[in-house]
Design a protein around this motif. Sequence first.
Motif, short mmCIF file in Angstrom:
data_model
loop_
_atom_site.label_atom_id
_atom_site.label_comp_id
_atom_site.label_asym_id
_atom_site.label_seq_id
_atom_site.Cartn_x
_atom_site.Cartn_y
_atom_site.Cartn_z
N GLY A 196 8.98 4.48 -16.36
CA GLY A 196 10.18 3.77 -15.97
C GLY A 196 10.14 3.20 -14.56
N LEU A 197 9.04 3.42 -13.84
CA LEU A 197 8.92 2.92 -12.48
C LEU A 197 7.97 1.73 -12.42
CD1 LEU A 197 8.58 6.32 -10.59
CD2 LEU A 197 10.64 4.92 -10.86
N ARG A 198 8.20 0.88 -11.45
CA ARG A 198 7.35 -0.29 -11.25
C ARG A 198 6.10 0.15 -10.49
NH1 ARG A 198 5.04 -4.91 -12.67
NH2 ARG A 198 4.71 -6.36 -10.96
N VAL A 199 4.95 0.15 -11.17
CA VAL A 199 3.68 0.55 -10.56
C VAL A 199 2.80 -0.68 -10.44
CG1 VAL A 199 1.66 2.04 -10.75
CG2 VAL A 199 3.87 2.85 -11.56
N ASN A 200 2.41 -1.02 -9.23
CA ASN A 200 1.55 -2.18 -8.99
C ASN A 200 0.69 -1.92 -7.77
OD1 ASN A 200 3.27 -2.47 -6.83
ND2 ASN A 200 4.37 -4.21 -7.66
N PRO A 201 -0.26 -2.81 -7.45
CA PRO A 201 -1.12 -2.57 -6.28
C PRO A 201 -0.35 -2.42 -4.98
CG PRO A 201 -2.06 -4.28 -7.68
CD PRO A 201 -0.70 -3.99 -8.23
N LEU A 202 0.79 -3.14 -4.84
CA LEU A 202 1.57 -3.05 -3.61
C LEU A 202 2.03 -1.62 -3.34
CD1 LEU A 202 2.86 -4.54 -1.23
CD2 LEU A 202 4.87 -4.92 -2.66
N LEU A 203 2.33 -0.89 -4.39
CA LEU A 203 2.76 0.50 -4.22
C LEU A 203 1.67 1.32 -3.54
CD1 LEU A 203 4.59 2.94 -4.76
CD2 LEU A 203 3.58 3.08 -7.05
N LEU A 204 0.43 1.20 -4.00
CA LEU A 204 -0.65 1.97 -3.40
C LEU A 204 -1.04 1.44 -2.03
CD1 LEU A 204 -2.94 2.75 -6.48
CD2 LEU A 204 -1.08 4.07 -5.48
N ILE A 205 -0.87 0.14 -1.82
CA ILE A 205 -1.11 -0.42 -0.48
C ILE A 205 -0.10 0.15 0.51
CG2 ILE A 205 -1.07 -2.54 0.89
CD1 ILE A 205 -2.09 -3.97 -1.68
N ALA A 206 1.16 0.23 0.08
CA ALA A 206 2.19 0.81 0.93
C ALA A 206 1.87 2.27 1.25
CB ALA A 206 3.56 0.70 0.26
N LYS A 207 1.42 3.01 0.24
CA LYS A 207 1.07 4.42 0.46
C LYS A 207 -0.13 4.53 1.39
CE LYS A 207 2.09 8.70 -0.48
NZ LYS A 207 3.39 9.28 -0.07
N ALA A 208 -1.08 3.63 1.25
CA ALA A 208 -2.25 3.63 2.13
C ALA A 208 -1.85 3.38 3.58
CB ALA A 208 -3.26 2.59 1.66
N LEU A 209 -0.91 2.46 3.79
CA LEU A 209 -0.43 2.18 5.14
C LEU A 209 0.26 3.41 5.73
CD1 LEU A 209 0.22 0.39 7.55
CD2 LEU A 209 2.17 -0.53 6.26
N LEU A 210 1.05 4.11 4.91
CA LEU A 210 1.74 5.31 5.39
C LEU A 210 0.74 6.40 5.76
CD1 LEU A 210 4.68 5.40 2.81
CD2 LEU A 210 4.81 4.76 5.22
N VAL A 211 -0.33 6.53 4.99
CA VAL A 211 -1.37 7.51 5.31
C VAL A 211 -2.06 7.13 6.63
CG1 VAL A 211 -3.63 8.40 4.60
CG2 VAL A 211 -1.78 8.23 2.94
N ALA A 212 -2.33 5.85 6.81
CA ALA A 212 -2.98 5.39 8.04
C ALA A 212 -2.09 5.64 9.25
CB ALA A 212 -3.32 3.91 7.93
N ILE A 213 -0.78 5.46 9.09
CA ILE A 213 0.15 5.72 10.21
C ILE A 213 0.19 7.21 10.53
CG2 ILE A 213 2.58 5.67 10.87
CD1 ILE A 213 2.83 3.05 9.29
#
Length: 485
Positions: free
Chosen positions: A307-324
């Motif tokens: 039921g959730l929108r899963v796309n590459p942007l989601l993992l890119i956002a998570k990658a940015l949060l990990v980098a921060i």
Amino acid sequence: MTTMTTDARFREFKMPDVGEGLTEAEILKWYVQPGDTVTDGQVVCEVETAKAAVELPIPYDGVVHELRFPEGTTVDVGQVIISVDVAPGSAPAEAPAEAAAPAAAPAAPAEETAAEPEGRQPVLVGYGVSQSSTKRRARKEAPGVPAQESGAPAGTYYASPAAAAVQAELNGQAPAEPEAPSARPLAKPPVRKLAKDLGVDLATVTPSGPDGIITREDVHAAVAPAPAAAPVSRETTPAAQAPVQAAPVAAGARETRIPVKGVRKATAAAMVGSAFTAPHVTEFVTVDVTRTMKLVEELKSGKDMQGLRVNPLLLIAKALLVAIKRNPDVNAAWDEAAQEIVLKHYVNLGIAAATPRGLIVPNIKDAHDKTLPELASALGELVSTAREGKTTPAAMQGGTVTITNVGVFGVDTGTPILNPGESAILAVGAIKLQPWVHKGKVKPRQVMTLALSFDHRLVDGELGSKVLADIAAVLEQPKRLITWA
């Protein structure tokens, strides 16, 4: 030119400051017309400020008497935009309130009838100007109706218990005893929505703003980390959710002039200020995201992400949060007045979105604390709200870093300009099948280019490079979302 009325049964609703210190707004659409019946809390119009389009509710019951401005008019904050007859069917008042007061009544003190002091008071949708500056003397009601003091100043936005009693009398009902005005907490609509989303009862929040107004910070202080938003399954990409439509061109026209106002005007000013204030540096990296694309497909079929929108942007956002998290100094702001670098220990993740009214950047509050399903839910809600044109000014304030997805337009990358007040912005390019050296052999792989712009006053080349390299490393080997997080 409309005709003004001094009849006390009419209530005038003024253009409120629906943002933070805004001075004007454009009336986009009226939802009511003269003669329509309205109720307390009913949306009567939509306005556009320099930050967003906002719907305005009327704060009392009655019948629309007059619309002061047509659609498309830019109105200053504090100007009356609509008047409502709160006692329809009653006779007009015979004289102004002062003349109609009982002869034996003592004159009101000077401070009670003094004109409103200069300088705009905080204006809240549903409340109006602070009632601390003016009071109204008692007045006679319509013939046959006992006089009752409403407790609301003339010309302000408080619902009148006396008006309800008058209407009940006209309907042949016994007038009810007037109720004491409820001590409804003062808060602007964006703060009320935030409190509703977080499940906070505003009556339990201690206000810290001027005149007892509850602020966003007060709400956040009264609640634990925000819960996940309701699942959204719209097949929409943030940067492409609402392409800008060109205005129709008349036959033979050689040029078209478009007034710069509202969101576009504010965006233009902000971008100019950012470009010529913060020294921008942009770095680029091209990365093999084949494994990330496979993970996206696996997550789509997983029970946790149903039921959730899963796309590459989601993992890119998570990658940015990990980098921060690994490089927290990048999440900062420059305080020019104090000559200080302000390190943020939270991440409000902005997502740039193109809308018919211009580019807006709503942000996901406390994105650093969200699990992957929670982040997907919040991202879906952000996109859905922006697409419907319902993004509030509050949703676009307080961002710390931003992602702009130019890849949805087939663009490889760009050199993004910082959102004012932020230290970094990540541009996401298109994901394309390209020849790539993988395990010593040239193979077709899913490849994309990332660009990170940062403020060189507080992010040096080493720090900026580490952040970009970490994002790329996570997207190349997404298992690092587990090992690094």
